[in-house]
Structures are given as C-alpha cells and as structure tokens.
Write an enzyme that holds these catalytic residues in place. Sequence first.
Site, PDB file in Angstrom:
ATOM      1  N   LYS A 110      48.720  21.255  74.844  1.00 25.38           N
ATOM      2  CA  LYS A 110      48.583  21.068  76.241  1.00 25.38           C
ATOM      3  C   LYS A 110      48.963  22.394  76.886  1.00 25.38           C
ATOM      4  O   LYS A 110      48.380  22.837  77.912  1.00 25.38           O
ATOM      5  CB  LYS A 110      49.358  19.902  77.043  1.00 25.38           C
ATOM      6  CG  LYS A 110      48.793  18.524  76.581  1.00 25.38           C
ATOM      7  CD  LYS A 110      48.908  17.307  77.443  1.00 25.38           C
ATOM      8  CE  LYS A 110      48.232  16.120  77.090  1.00 25.38           C
ATOM      9  NZ  LYS A 110      48.688  14.728  76.730  1.00 25.38           N
ATOM     10  N   LYS A 190      35.947  15.584  68.541  1.00 31.95           N
ATOM     11  CA  LYS A 190      36.566  14.487  68.569  1.00 31.95           C
ATOM     12  C   LYS A 190      36.535  13.646  69.896  1.00 31.95           C
ATOM     13  O   LYS A 190      36.320  14.289  70.830  1.00 31.95           O
ATOM     14  CB  LYS A 190      38.138  14.632  68.282  1.00 31.95           C
ATOM     15  CG  LYS A 190      39.221  13.273  68.736  1.00 31.95           C
ATOM     16  CD  LYS A 190      40.541  14.023  68.889  1.00 31.95           C
ATOM     17  CE  LYS A 190      41.664  12.754  69.118  1.00 31.95           C
ATOM     18  NZ  LYS A 190      41.450  12.348  70.359  1.00 31.95           N
ATOM     19  N   LYS A 193      38.335  10.964  76.016  1.00 37.83           N
ATOM     20  CA  LYS A 193      38.312  10.801  77.560  1.00 37.83           C
ATOM     21  C   LYS A 193      38.262  12.166  78.162  1.00 37.83           C
ATOM     22  O   LYS A 193      37.693  12.617  79.075  1.00 37.83           O
ATOM     23  CB  LYS A 193      38.749   9.872  78.199  1.00 37.83           C
ATOM     24  CG  LYS A 193      40.263   9.936  78.520  1.00 37.83           C
ATOM     25  CD  LYS A 193      40.791   8.712  78.667  1.00 37.83           C
ATOM     26  CE  LYS A 193      42.409   8.551  78.743  1.00 37.83           C
ATOM     27  NZ  LYS A 193      42.758   8.424  77.287  1.00 37.83           N
TER      28      LYS A 193
END
Length: 321
Positions: A110, A190, A193
């Site tokens: 992240k 992969k 969402k």
Amino acid sequence: MRILSGIQPSGIIHIGNYFGMIKKMIESQNDGELFAFIASYHALTSVKDKEFLETNTFEAAVNFLALGMDPEKSTFWVQHHVKEVLELYWILSNNTSMGLLERAHSYKDKTSKGISANHGLFSYPVLMAADILVFDSNIVPVGKDQIQHVEMARDIANSINHAYKEELFVLPQAKVDEVVATVPGTDGAKMSKSYGNTIDMFNTKKKIKKQVMGIVTDSKGLDDVKQWEDNNIYKISELFMNEGELKDLQKRFETPGEGYGHFKITLLEKINNYFEPYEEKRAHLLENPKEVHEILAFGASKASKIASEKMRIIRDAVGLI
Ligand code: ADP
Ligand code: TRP
C-alpha cells in the site's frame, strides 16, 4: 480443533473472495469448531464512510448466512461486538517488534502505491493476531495474501509464550487451498475489487453478464483453433465445471466454428446456476434485518464468553491484576 477466519466488509463480494476464502470457511464447519467474523475494525483502516461500512457489514453477514453459515453450529459475529480483541491488541503490541510490522507485504504494497499509511494500517497484523489468539485458534483458512499475517500471529504468540508463560497462546496455522490460491480476474491478474476486474456473486444479472462478457482474450475469430491453456475464460471456467465439462470446453476451443463469446455465455450460465440456490435465502434475510441482527448478537455472546475467559488468563499472566 478450532478453525477461525474473518473477512473485511469492504465491498461487494466477488468470486475470488468466494473460492479463495468464503467457500472454505463454510465447508470447514464440517471439519471442526468454526469461529467466523466480519472484520469491521480492520475495515476502518481503509473505509471512512459510515453508510458504506454499515451497509457492507450487514450485507457481508447476509451473504455468509445465505451461503450456509450455520449460526447454531458455528460462532458467527461482527468483530467490534467483542471488545476483548482490542485489549489483547494492546498487550500484543508491546511484544511486537517494529521490524516485524515493517516487513508486512500488505503495508509495504500500500505504501509503495503511494497510499499514505495510518497507524491502523501499520498495526493491522497485530489486531489480526489478537483475533486469532484470543480464541485459541488452531487453523486459519485464508487466501494466499493473508498467509504472512497468520505467520506473524504465530511469531507474536511465540515471543509472548517465551516472555511470560509457555503455552499461554496456541500457535495458529494458516490453511490455503492451493488449487484456488489466486482466482484470476477478467483481465488475468489477481481478481480484486481494487483492480476493477471482478465477477461479482450477487450483483444484478445484467452486471454479471457485463463482467463475464468483458473477460479479456486474444483476438482469434470463429474459424481459428484456439488455445485453452492460459485462456482467461477457461481459467475461470475451471472453478465452475467438472472434469467432463472441462474436456468438452477444451474440444470446443480446439474446433473452429465457435468464438470466445460462445464460451463466455456457457460460463455465464454456469455462474448463474452456481449461485442461484442461495438467492432465496439471501432475499429473505435482506428483507428481515431484525433476524440478522439477532443472529449476530447470539454469535457475539458466544464469542464474548470465550474471549473474556481467555483475557482473564492473559491479564493474570502479564501482571494486570
Ligand atoms: P480484494 O482483493 O477484492 O480487496 P480482500 O482483500 O477483501 O479482497 O480479500 C478478502 C478475502 O478473499 C481474503 O481472504 C483474500 O485472501 C481472499 N481473496 C481475495 N481475492 C482473491 C483472489 N483473487 N483469489 C483468491 N482469494 C482471494
Ligand atoms: N485481514 C483479513 C483480510 O483482509 C481479515 C481478517 C481480520 C482475518 N482478522 C482475521 C482473517 C483473523 C483471518 C483471521 O482478509
């Protein structure tokens, strides 16, 4: 044997969540004592929208129950209804090195994407360890991306066991189904969402059709022989078809006359049929929120009993009299 897992209520669930995790969790009700919860505290690390969190927490509960979570046989609750995890989180934090947390993939990924980290995101694995350890969990079924977090829970448990009292904590083990470790998305990466490449489980028929028709392929036409190996339609079909059906599909790829659109329609029908049996229960629960809240309150009371007993032992072991 105690099996525990949690899922974040952070969006519409897709078939990657289902095959990577939810299905295994539901099935594990036959293998041992299942503890399953909706990780509402964890969702706060990324969700800052009250309505969104409330709606998704409720819908996650509805989806699990519709898909076969049995609240009598298993213990099923919402994370923030059992506050003991927060107390344990603090105790664990004081036995977790900065280095361990700095090595966490989820945090590194992240921050490398430029998402500025808050302390919640950084310490997220400690809260996850508290979830696991407060219930003396033996097995934690997770998707591949969560293995490291379960290993961290094990490391933290080990170091506290050494520091205070051997066997204060059970050492948990991650369980990953290698066959569906990573469900590919409509673009072959992969399914996630956050990549916009999902096929949803319970969206409108129209939306799911759009997602399936959007599966990325090469540009071979009706009259070409097509390769099924590494084809995204084929890879997703593997989740929904048995061996015989897959052999059939392979033949259709290798025989000129049909295009990718035809294979997508076959897959779409399989997907719709697969989830159809759960629709009725899901609709019932969505219309009866009180029933859902009662089930969750019952689950929280069962979970609280175990967590508060464990916390008594832990407080005593570390000197919080
Ligand atoms: P997303 O990547 O869509 O944000 P989450 O991170 O919320 O999904 O994942 C919830 C659970 O579903 C986790 O246990 C994760 O391992 C599993 N999962 C998510 N995407 C996949 C996938 N493509 N294949 C297998 N498991 C997945
Ligand atoms: N971090 C997990 C996820 O994003 C959710 C989770 C929270 C969890 N606590 C857990 C999973 C404990 C297993 C065990 O999917």
